[in-house]
Write a protein that holds these residues in place. Sequence first.
Motif, mmCIF file in Angstrom:
data_model
loop_
_atom_site.group_PDB
_atom_site.id
_atom_site.type_symbol
_atom_site.label_atom_id
_atom_site.label_comp_id
_atom_site.label_asym_id
_atom_site.label_seq_id
_atom_site.Cartn_x
_atom_site.Cartn_y
_atom_site.Cartn_z
ATOM 1 N N VAL A 293 18.042 55.720 -80.265
ATOM 2 C CA VAL A 293 17.551 56.601 -79.203
ATOM 3 C C VAL A 293 16.112 56.199 -78.920
ATOM 4 N N PRO A 294 15.683 56.282 -77.670
ATOM 5 C CA PRO A 294 14.304 55.904 -77.342
ATOM 6 C C PRO A 294 13.298 56.644 -78.210
ATOM 7 N N GLY A 295 12.289 55.904 -78.653
ATOM 8 C CA GLY A 295 11.279 56.449 -79.537
ATOM 9 C C GLY A 295 11.533 56.152 -80.999
ATOM 10 N N ARG A 296 12.694 55.578 -81.281
ATOM 11 C CA ARG A 296 13.024 55.243 -82.664
ATOM 12 C C ARG A 296 12.724 53.765 -82.908
ATOM 13 N N ARG A 297 11.986 53.474 -83.953
ATOM 14 C CA ARG A 297 11.619 52.100 -84.270
ATOM 15 C C ARG A 297 12.825 51.365 -84.840
ATOM 16 N N ALA A 298 13.196 50.234 -84.220
ATOM 17 C CA ALA A 298 14.392 49.505 -84.631
ATOM 18 C C ALA A 298 14.089 48.301 -85.507
ATOM 19 N N PHE A 299 12.905 47.675 -85.359
ATOM 20 C CA PHE A 299 12.584 46.457 -86.103
ATOM 21 C C PHE A 299 11.130 46.489 -86.567
ATOM 22 N N ALA A 300 10.874 45.806 -87.670
ATOM 23 C CA ALA A 300 9.516 45.635 -88.169
ATOM 24 C C ALA A 300 9.319 44.170 -88.528
ATOM 25 N N GLU A 301 8.142 43.616 -88.206
ATOM 26 C CA GLU A 301 7.909 42.201 -88.465
ATOM 27 C C GLU A 301 7.753 41.936 -89.956
ATOM 28 N N LEU B 240 29.608 49.108 -71.093
ATOM 29 C CA LEU B 240 29.005 48.204 -70.108
ATOM 30 C C LEU B 240 27.867 48.861 -69.333
ATOM 31 N N SER B 241 27.155 49.736 -70.001
ATOM 32 C CA SER B 241 25.968 50.358 -69.417
ATOM 33 C C SER B 241 24.814 50.145 -70.387
ATOM 34 N N PHE B 242 23.837 49.338 -69.961
ATOM 35 C CA PHE B 242 22.747 48.936 -70.831
ATOM 36 C C PHE B 242 21.423 49.538 -70.348
ATOM 37 N N ALA B 243 20.523 49.751 -71.293
ATOM 38 C CA ALA B 243 19.171 50.196 -70.971
ATOM 39 C C ALA B 243 18.198 49.359 -71.784
ATOM 40 N N GLU B 244 17.106 48.916 -71.146
ATOM 41 C CA GLU B 244 16.129 48.102 -71.848
ATOM 42 C C GLU B 244 15.421 48.928 -72.910
ATOM 43 N N VAL B 245 15.277 48.362 -74.090
ATOM 44 C CA VAL B 245 14.549 48.995 -75.179
ATOM 45 C C VAL B 245 13.069 48.657 -75.019
ATOM 46 N N PRO B 246 12.187 49.639 -74.989
ATOM 47 C CA PRO B 246 10.757 49.339 -74.851
ATOM 48 C C PRO B 246 10.242 48.570 -76.054
ATOM 49 N N THR B 247 9.239 47.725 -75.819
ATOM 50 C CA THR B 247 8.752 46.859 -76.895
ATOM 51 C C THR B 247 8.207 47.653 -78.076
ATOM 52 N N GLU B 248 7.674 48.837 -77.842
ATOM 53 C CA GLU B 248 7.162 49.613 -78.962
ATOM 54 C C GLU B 248 8.289 50.066 -79.898
ATOM 55 N N ASP B 249 9.538 50.011 -79.431
ATOM 56 C CA ASP B 249 10.670 50.379 -80.283
ATOM 57 C C ASP B 249 11.292 49.177 -80.982
ATOM 58 N N PHE B 250 10.990 47.949 -80.520
ATOM 59 C CA PHE B 250 11.487 46.799 -81.274
ATOM 60 C C PHE B 250 10.349 45.844 -81.552
ATOM 61 N N PHE B 251 9.923 44.995 -80.624
ATOM 62 C CA PHE B 251 8.747 44.147 -80.810
ATOM 63 C C PHE B 251 8.448 43.452 -79.498
ATOM 64 N N ALA C 107 10.013 36.677 -87.783
ATOM 65 C CA ALA C 107 11.178 37.373 -88.314
ATOM 66 C C ALA C 107 10.953 38.870 -88.236
ATOM 67 N N PHE C 108 12.022 39.603 -87.902
ATOM 68 C CA PHE C 108 11.950 41.060 -87.770
ATOM 69 C C PHE C 108 13.134 41.673 -88.511
ATOM 70 N N ALA C 109 12.831 42.531 -89.461
ATOM 71 C CA ALA C 109 13.858 43.203 -90.251
ATOM 72 C C ALA C 109 14.293 44.480 -89.540
ATOM 73 N N ASN C 110 15.585 44.708 -89.540
ATOM 74 C CA ASN C 110 16.160 45.893 -88.918
ATOM 75 C C ASN C 110 15.776 47.137 -89.706
ATOM 76 N N GLN C 111 15.352 48.177 -88.990
ATOM 77 C CA GLN C 111 14.883 49.417 -89.608
ATOM 78 C C GLN C 111 15.835 50.590 -89.421
ATOM 79 N N ILE C 112 17.034 50.320 -88.873
ATOM 80 C CA ILE C 112 17.955 51.429 -88.617
ATOM 81 C C ILE C 112 18.325 52.133 -89.925
ATOM 82 N N ASP C 113 18.693 51.326 -90.963
ATOM 83 C CA ASP C 113 18.906 51.847 -92.317
ATOM 84 C C ASP C 113 19.942 52.959 -92.415
ATOM 85 N N GLU C 114 20.860 53.000 -91.524
ATOM 86 C CA GLU C 114 21.964 53.942 -91.647
ATOM 87 C C GLU C 114 23.077 53.474 -90.729
#
Length: 677
Positions: free
Chosen positions: A85-93, A516-527, A573-580
């Motif tokens: 969901v927007p606002g959730r951090r997905a990756f960390a360098e 088939l409905s996509f939304a761009e993830v803002p860079t602050e949520d991934f990198f 490299a970016f590690a996934n932070q979803i963790d669930e």
Amino acid sequence: MRRTWIVTAAWIGALGACGGGPSSPCADVSCPVVGTSCDETDGLCHCGAGGPVCAEGEACETVAGSQTCVTPLPAPVCTEGSRYVPGRRAFAEVTSEWGLDGVLGVRLNVADVDGDGWADLLVRRGAGAPEDFGPEGTRRTWLLRNTGAGFEDVTEASGLLSPRGALPEGRGRPVEVAAFADVDNDGDLDAYTGVNTVDEDATMGERSEILLNDGSGHFVLGPASDIRSPGRVDVPAGAAFVDVDRDGNVDLFVPQHNYMGVSIVFLQDRLFRGDGTGAFREITDESGLATLDWVRTEDLNAGLCHSRAWGVLARDLNGDGWTELLVPSYGRSPNHLWRGAGDGTFVNESVASGYAYDSNMDWTGNQFARCYCQEHRTAEGCAEVPPPAIRCANNWNHARDREPYRNGGNSAATAAGDLDNDGDLDLFTGEIKHWWAGASADGSEALINDGALHFERPGDAALGLVADHLGRVDWDEGHMTNALFDFDNDGRLDVYVGASDYPGNRGLLYHQRAPLSFAEVPTEDFFEHNRSHGVVVADFDRDGDLDIVVGHSRARCNAALPNDCYATGQVRAFANQIDEGNWLQLELVGGEGSNRAAIGAQVTIRYGDLLQTLEVDGGHGHYGSQSDHVLHVGLGAACEAEVTVRWPDAALTTETHTLPAGHRFVLRQGAWPTVAP
């Protein structure tokens, strides 16, 4: 095929008495029904017509058509599921933590070269000269072993760059294109390394090679064979291992880019048949893959002439068990799609499939066409063409440049994945698209498979895959590399686009929020990663979600414009932070009649109300990329999945298992699933 299941003495002894003769392996097995005899069949003890008597902690299951004793599957590791969901951090360098500082490159492969269950990396900058391992030498290639706590450079020690000729001490053979497969079916991954031989002085006589793995990640040169392309120029633009005739030995498809002689020289793409020893024989013509020189316009429009290869893909796209070969092409020339017709032969379906180019042939948006028409208003089609928005140059051939073969794209990497969860593989092609070329130039987009080898192009706007141009008209899209993967384990594939080489371009991540409905993830949520060129995904840290490694291009740097180049071509490299979330991972091992690495095996996974089809990758992409052979699927809220494997043998053997979430399984053809170590 008859399979034998061995029962140990300790196992038999633990089962109690049965009353058979002393020479019988079942003499001490106790049958639950009085008067039932106990007999040995296929190494197991059976009571009457029932299944085998299993030891404590074992269960009786049907495997390859026969009942046998197996270790029961583990319980699922199950959650309520996950979703970005927007606002959730997905990756960390984690570039430094994983030991990747100083590694430079844009061409990336994943392969477990030492067979320890951890995904290793091959990174290349593109090699015009041999590797120099000296203290002040220029490095171009890195083979990086994943230790489980990060990566270590094993390039020189691995022998992957061993020269066939007499290179100076401390030098290694150049590598531009790479792909991995078990070419000799001995249980480890061997390598193809491709070299551009236009300038043989620069490469010091080294050519494309097969390298054989001893099982520990150490390589030696394979037999000298047609793979070295003796006597001709070799300009590989990608490589895909594929068993085109399903004989159990992998073959190799190597499409060719063009080069400059007196004029542009276009080359025949090449197919090589493997014999299971590491030697390959060229079979291009006999396989029906021969193409024509660039002479007749009607042949060019029909996609019948040599490609200007800029990548490769091999997948079974119509589900008939025969692999299709795809060649994305540079220079707005037609992409090639070859339908596997059976027994290792192919039929050209480039235009009929919709892959060659899109249907927009409106050349009037091309700024150079407008320049021409401004001076030649009486020329065909020019009367109503608007004036140009550029300073004009003589860069338009009115007879040639209105033809379909000149209104395609600069196509780089085509990725395959089941984007709409309907059980067949869809495509996503990355393109360079210049603003001045107009709407007829193909841009990067998804191609949705109807299952019968025809692809619809809904368009980026309809799918939500539009790239932000920051309000500029003069925008060049450098969308050359990409990946389709489920970053949040919700059961639907997401899209990463490596936008590179031009000002303003950066990595783009799109989340599939509905079918088939996509939304761009803002860079602050991934990198944010400027000029993102080269991408691979894998569960590098084995925590149940997909991580990402990206490369960086320093082409056309301009500090005055957005998203400029970084100081070096450092990979990140970016590690996934979803963790669930629920997930399943599958490592396939081919058995009798299949290649050992199971390249070309298709796996259909049903979970909840969704299904997804995946295929083991033998190499794809722009100048050689490769996905992890361990297949990963997010299961959403499902705690188990029905997994059907179609093995790439002559019979297309099919096996189905119901597997619990939260585990990595090894699926050996004809055997019960086991949890991966």
